[in-house]
Design an enzyme around this catalytic site. Structure first.
Site, short mmCIF file in Angstrom:
data_model
loop_
_atom_site.label_atom_id
_atom_site.label_comp_id
_atom_site.label_asym_id
_atom_site.label_seq_id
_atom_site.Cartn_x
_atom_site.Cartn_y
_atom_site.Cartn_z
N ARG A 17 0.84 -1.19 0.00
CA ARG A 17 0.00 0.00 0.00
C ARG A 17 0.88 1.24 0.00
O ARG A 17 2.10 1.16 0.07
CB ARG A 17 -0.90 0.00 1.24
CG ARG A 17 -0.10 -0.03 2.55
CD ARG A 17 -0.99 -0.21 3.76
NE ARG A 17 -0.20 -0.29 4.99
CZ ARG A 17 -0.72 -0.54 6.20
NH1 ARG A 17 -2.02 -0.74 6.33
NH2 ARG A 17 0.07 -0.60 7.25
N ASP A 41 6.46 -8.05 1.33
CA ASP A 41 5.75 -7.41 2.43
C ASP A 41 5.29 -8.47 3.42
O ASP A 41 5.17 -9.65 3.08
CB ASP A 41 4.54 -6.64 1.88
CG ASP A 41 4.13 -5.45 2.74
OD1 ASP A 41 3.94 -5.64 3.95
OD2 ASP A 41 4.03 -4.34 2.19
N ASP A 52 9.72 -10.34 5.65
CA ASP A 52 9.92 -9.61 6.90
C ASP A 52 11.31 -9.00 6.81
O ASP A 52 12.31 -9.72 6.89
CB ASP A 52 9.81 -10.56 8.09
CG ASP A 52 10.17 -9.91 9.43
OD1 ASP A 52 10.55 -8.71 9.44
OD2 ASP A 52 10.11 -10.60 10.47
N ASN A 79 11.69 0.22 0.68
CA ASN A 79 10.65 1.18 1.06
C ASN A 79 10.03 0.90 2.42
O ASN A 79 9.52 1.81 3.07
CB ASN A 79 9.55 1.19 -0.01
CG ASN A 79 8.32 1.94 0.44
OD1 ASN A 79 8.29 3.17 0.47
ND2 ASN A 79 7.28 1.20 0.81
N TYR A 82 12.19 8.44 14.68
CA TYR A 82 12.02 8.22 13.24
C TYR A 82 13.07 9.00 12.45
O TYR A 82 13.71 8.46 11.53
CB TYR A 82 10.62 8.64 12.83
CG TYR A 82 10.31 8.47 11.36
CD1 TYR A 82 10.10 7.21 10.82
CD2 TYR A 82 10.20 9.58 10.53
CE1 TYR A 82 9.80 7.06 9.46
CE2 TYR A 82 9.89 9.44 9.18
CZ TYR A 82 9.70 8.17 8.65
OH TYR A 82 9.41 8.03 7.32
N LYS A 136 15.91 7.46 9.93
CA LYS A 136 16.01 7.82 8.52
C LYS A 136 17.34 8.52 8.21
O LYS A 136 17.84 8.43 7.07
CB LYS A 136 14.82 8.69 8.11
CG LYS A 136 13.51 7.92 8.07
CD LYS A 136 13.56 6.75 7.09
CE LYS A 136 12.21 6.09 6.90
NZ LYS A 136 12.25 5.01 5.88
N VAL A 165 3.34 12.83 2.62
CA VAL A 165 2.33 12.38 1.66
C VAL A 165 1.12 11.91 2.46
O VAL A 165 1.28 11.19 3.45
CB VAL A 165 2.87 11.24 0.77
CG1 VAL A 165 1.81 10.75 -0.20
CG2 VAL A 165 4.12 11.70 0.02
N THR A 202 -0.80 9.55 2.89
CA THR A 202 -1.14 8.14 2.98
C THR A 202 -1.63 7.86 4.39
O THR A 202 -1.69 8.77 5.24
CB THR A 202 0.11 7.28 2.70
OG1 THR A 202 1.13 7.64 3.65
CG2 THR A 202 0.63 7.53 1.29
#
Length: 268
Positions: free
Chosen positions: A19, A40, A66, A93, A162, A166, A197, A199
């Site tokens: 997704r 995924d 995983d 991703n 986070y 990153k 974004v 999402t």
């Protein structure tokens, strides 16, 4: 007409592609001509995504993955090579974001983010480089694209863990690019810095900003992000997906070891 942006004949594995941005990247790679394996943990949703994308004539499959597991990576890469007869694009991703003020961070949340975002990315690069380099099961070189975040370039509240994860993705990307070049692997390694974004993950962040007391409403939280973005809007999945196609294509053949901002100028 074949162009340098064409991915015809390429074989790709995209993690976290059931997704959101991952699914958008999988679609864009497939539209550009690549055969795409979705890797995924969300098996049912991944199969649905693969079926939807394949309905238009693209070659898209699913394999369980995983990203925190070495064995799972070995199996997913082997499935990609077996299904498509090669492997020359990896898009790392898969990622998670757990918001908290610094005064409220939890050790288990931090470990989980680093396990998925950092360990998962490094394991992906490990297996991709091994298989794409000379002597590997694919052995024709290729491109690895890691999805970092604008959070790696700015000081945004409530996402310290986070952002740190990153930022680590960015550093690991550059080191892998240097190693690949110096050792003659023939694999370019880069990363993207997506902006916000809308999402499920992006909107959860907006809700978390409200829960942390940094905005009164979700609309205000989103408006604050837009206000920090020179182009004056949120990102779209297609913005990220088109950039991914470029970075994985021959149009970017002399680009390695970089982080490409796709953030509307937010990180400027």
């Amino acid at each position: 007409m074949t162009t340098n942006f064409s991915l015809a004949g390429r074989k790709a594995l995209v993690t976290g592609a059931a997704r959101g941005i991952g699914a958008g990247i999988a679609k864009a790679l497939a539209d550009a001509g690549a055969a795409v394996m979705i890797g995924d943990v969300l098996a049912e949703l991944s199969r649905d995504t693969a079926q939807t994308l394949s309905a238009g004539g693209a070659t898209v499959r699913f394999t369980p993955l995983d990203v925190t597991s070495d064995d799972s990576w070995s199996a997913a890469v082997a499935a990609t090579v077996s299904e498509f007869g090669g492997f020359d694009i990896l898009v790392n991703n898969a990622g998670i974001e757990i918001s908290a003020l610094v005064t409220e961070v939890k050790a288990d949340d931090l470990r989980r983010m680093f396990d998925v975002n950092v360990v998962g990315t490094l394991l992906g690069m490990k297996h991709a480089l091994r298989e794409m380099r000379p002597g590997g099961s694919a052995g024709k070189g290729g491109s690895v694209l890691n999805i970092s975040s604008v959070a790696a370039t700015i000081a945004f509240p409530a996402i310290s863990g986070y952002s740190a994860s990153k930022s680590a993705v960015d550093r690991a990307t550059r080191i892998a690019a240097v190693e690949s070049g110096k050792l003659g692997y023939g694999v370019r390694v880069n990363c993207l810095y997506p902006g916000l974004v809308p999402t499920d993950m992006g909107m959860k962040l907006a809700a978390d900003i409200v829960a942390c007391g940094l905005a009164a409403t979700i609309e205000e939280a989103v408006g604050d992000v837009i206000g920090q973005t020179p182009l004056g809007r949120l990102g779209e999945v297609t913005d990220m997906a088109d950039a991914a196609v470029f970075m994985c294509s021959d149009a970017a053949r002399f680009i390695t070891g970089i982080g490409l901002p796709v953030d509307g100028g937010m990180g400027t």
